[in-house]
Design a protein around this motif. Structure first.
Motif, short mmCIF file in Angstrom:
data_model
loop_
_atom_site.label_atom_id
_atom_site.label_comp_id
_atom_site.label_asym_id
_atom_site.label_seq_id
_atom_site.Cartn_x
_atom_site.Cartn_y
_atom_site.Cartn_z
N LEU A 1 0.83 -1.20 0.00
CA LEU A 1 0.00 0.00 0.00
C LEU A 1 0.87 1.25 0.00
CD1 LEU A 1 -2.72 1.49 0.29
CD2 LEU A 1 -2.49 1.22 2.78
N ALA A 2 1.93 1.25 0.81
CA ALA A 2 2.82 2.40 0.86
C ALA A 2 3.45 2.67 -0.50
CB ALA A 2 3.91 2.18 1.91
N GLY A 3 3.89 1.60 -1.18
CA GLY A 3 4.46 1.76 -2.51
C GLY A 3 3.43 2.24 -3.51
N HIS A 4 2.23 1.73 -3.42
CA HIS A 4 1.15 2.12 -4.33
C HIS A 4 0.80 3.60 -4.16
CE1 HIS A 4 -2.15 1.19 -7.04
NE2 HIS A 4 -2.99 1.82 -6.23
N LEU A 5 0.69 4.04 -2.92
CA LEU A 5 0.37 5.44 -2.66
C LEU A 5 1.50 6.37 -3.11
CD1 LEU A 5 -1.28 5.19 0.88
CD2 LEU A 5 -2.42 5.56 -1.32
N TYR A 6 2.73 5.92 -2.92
CA TYR A 6 3.87 6.75 -3.36
C TYR A 6 3.84 6.95 -4.87
CZ TYR A 6 8.60 7.97 -4.75
OH TYR A 6 9.68 8.58 -5.35
N LEU A 7 3.63 5.86 -5.60
CA LEU A 7 3.64 5.95 -7.06
C LEU A 7 2.45 6.75 -7.60
CD1 LEU A 7 4.72 2.31 -7.99
CD2 LEU A 7 6.10 4.38 -8.16
N SER A 8 1.30 6.65 -6.94
CA SER A 8 0.11 7.32 -7.45
C SER A 8 -0.04 8.75 -6.98
CB SER A 8 -1.14 6.53 -7.05
OG SER A 8 -1.26 6.44 -5.64
N LEU A 9 0.60 9.11 -5.86
CA LEU A 9 0.41 10.45 -5.30
C LEU A 9 1.66 11.33 -5.36
CD1 LEU A 9 -1.61 9.56 -2.07
CD2 LEU A 9 -2.52 10.44 -4.23
N ILE A 10 2.84 10.72 -5.33
CA ILE A 10 4.07 11.50 -5.16
C ILE A 10 5.01 11.41 -6.37
CG2 ILE A 10 6.14 11.79 -3.73
CD1 ILE A 10 4.50 10.71 -1.37
N HIS A 11 5.30 10.21 -6.83
CA HIS A 11 6.29 10.04 -7.90
C HIS A 11 5.82 10.77 -9.16
CE1 HIS A 11 9.05 8.14 -10.74
NE2 HIS A 11 9.76 7.77 -9.68
N PRO A 12 6.60 11.73 -9.65
CA PRO A 12 6.13 12.59 -10.76
C PRO A 12 5.82 11.85 -12.05
CG PRO A 12 8.48 12.94 -10.33
CD PRO A 12 7.96 12.12 -9.21
N SER A 13 6.55 10.78 -12.34
CA SER A 13 6.34 10.12 -13.64
C SER A 13 5.16 9.15 -13.65
CB SER A 13 7.61 9.36 -14.05
OG SER A 13 7.85 8.27 -13.19
N THR A 14 4.59 8.87 -12.48
CA THR A 14 3.48 7.90 -12.43
C THR A 14 2.19 8.48 -11.86
OG1 THR A 14 4.36 7.11 -10.31
CG2 THR A 14 4.99 5.88 -12.28
N ARG A 15 2.21 9.73 -11.44
CA ARG A 15 1.01 10.32 -10.83
C ARG A 15 -0.16 10.41 -11.81
NH1 ARG A 15 3.01 15.76 -8.01
NH2 ARG A 15 4.12 15.85 -10.01
N GLN A 16 0.13 10.44 -13.10
CA GLN A 16 -0.94 10.55 -14.09
C GLN A 16 -1.90 9.34 -14.01
OE1 GLN A 16 -3.10 12.38 -17.10
NE2 GLN A 16 -1.32 13.20 -16.01
N SER A 17 -1.39 8.22 -13.50
CA SER A 17 -2.22 7.04 -13.38
C SER A 17 -3.42 7.29 -12.47
CB SER A 17 -1.40 5.86 -12.83
OG SER A 17 -0.43 5.46 -13.76
N LEU A 18 -3.25 8.11 -11.45
CA LEU A 18 -4.34 8.39 -10.53
C LEU A 18 -5.48 9.08 -11.24
CD1 LEU A 18 -5.51 8.36 -7.68
CD2 LEU A 18 -4.32 10.52 -7.24
N ARG A 19 -5.14 10.01 -12.14
CA ARG A 19 -6.20 10.69 -12.89
C ARG A 19 -7.00 9.69 -13.71
NH1 ARG A 19 -8.37 12.88 -17.23
NH2 ARG A 19 -9.02 15.06 -17.19
N GLY A 20 -6.29 8.73 -14.29
CA GLY A 20 -6.97 7.72 -15.07
C GLY A 20 -7.95 6.90 -14.25
N MET A 21 -7.57 6.62 -12.99
CA MET A 21 -8.45 5.83 -12.14
C MET A 21 -9.60 6.65 -11.58
SD MET A 21 -9.09 2.82 -11.32
CE MET A 21 -7.62 1.92 -11.82
N ILE A 22 -9.45 7.98 -11.57
CA ILE A 22 -10.53 8.84 -11.08
C ILE A 22 -11.48 9.24 -12.20
CG2 ILE A 22 -11.08 11.10 -10.09
CD1 ILE A 22 -8.49 10.91 -8.48
N ARG A 23 -10.92 9.70 -13.32
CA ARG A 23 -11.75 10.23 -14.41
C ARG A 23 -11.79 9.34 -15.64
NH1 ARG A 23 -11.02 16.54 -15.27
NH2 ARG A 23 -12.99 16.07 -16.37
N GLY A 24 -10.96 8.33 -15.66
CA GLY A 24 -11.00 7.37 -16.76
C GLY A 24 -9.99 7.61 -17.86
#
Length: 240
Positions: free
Chosen positions: A158-181
């Motif tokens: 979970l800690a790694g998942h949150l880091y990649l989705s919320l903090i790491h600059p090159s992977t944060r875009q994935s969160l937008r995909g999971m929120i808005r598609g």
């Protein structure tokens, strides 16, 4: 016109993710209260917390099962096959030798598989713990060790998942995909090139010819199909 985007996740996929995430946080919080003595003393409502833990687990199992059954008719079957399929590009990505990932890279595929396996193990061990309190024949010594061990490993993941989705600059875009598609098209070309090219080239079809990702352009906050995405597509059945 706003930035160009590509549809990445269907509503079913997003619903599964957020249903699982919501239940996981409730189960994690209530489980920690039951497991950590100081938290248990602080809350001082152990039976209530046990009920929350139990009924959240039951609701999670029923809703996840129902959503999967419904989703199988709306593209989820193809998503499962996509996650299970590992190829040379996935191996190259794992070995840091480049590779051209599809909609999911090898790390995301492994995370999905491990999460599903942990969910089953949590459910089975949790049921045995609950039933063992009512029938001592099912009170197995290693069950609590399995349940607690899963919790520790899940916390690390979970800690790694949150880091990649919320903090790491090159992977944060994935969160937008999971929120808005949808995700930024340029980001998709860099991180998921084999999948993104399906939207860039109308002549390219995914294996099996079932569909292609929708290419979108955001205009005043509204997502509309771009020129390359006006072909007949099945957004719920996006495949790499």
């Amino acid at each position: 016109m706003g930035p160009e985007r590509i549809r990445r996740f269907s509503r079913t996929e997003r619903a599964l993710h957020w249903l699982h995430a919501s239940a996981f946080f409730v189960l994690l919080g209530s489980g920690l209260v039951l497991y950590v003595p100081r938290l248990s003393e602080l809350v001082a409502r152990r039976q209530l917390v046990k009920d929350v833990h139990l009924y959240t687990g039951l609701a999670w199992a029923v809703l996840i099962g129902a959503l999967i059954l419904l989703g199988l008719r709306h593209g989820l079957r193809e998503t499962i096959r996509e996650v299970e399929r590992f190829d040379a590009d996935d191996l190259s990505w794992l070995l840091r030798r480049g590779g051209r990932p599809g909609r999911f890279n090898a790390g995301q595929k492994l995370n999905t598989i491990v999460t599903a396996a942990f969910a089953v193990l949590f459910a089975v061990s949790g049921f045995l713990l609950w039933y063992g309190e009512r029938d001592t024949r099912f009170r197995l010594a290693n069950t609590i060790l399995l349940h607690d061990g899963l919790m520790y490993v899940a916390l690390v993941l979970l800690a790694g998942h949150l880091y990649l989705s919320l903090i790491h600059p090159s992977t944060r875009q994935s969160l937008r995909g999971m929120i808005r598609g949808s995700v930024d098209a340029e980001w998709a070309r860099r991180h998921h090139p084999r999948w993104a090219e399906l939207a860039d080239d109308p002549s390219v079809r995914p294996e099996g010819g079932d569909g292609k990702p929708e290419r979108l352009v955001e205009d005043d906050g509204l997502a509309v199909l771009g020129d390359a995405g006006r072909a007949d597509v099945a957004s719920a059945r996006d495949r790499a």
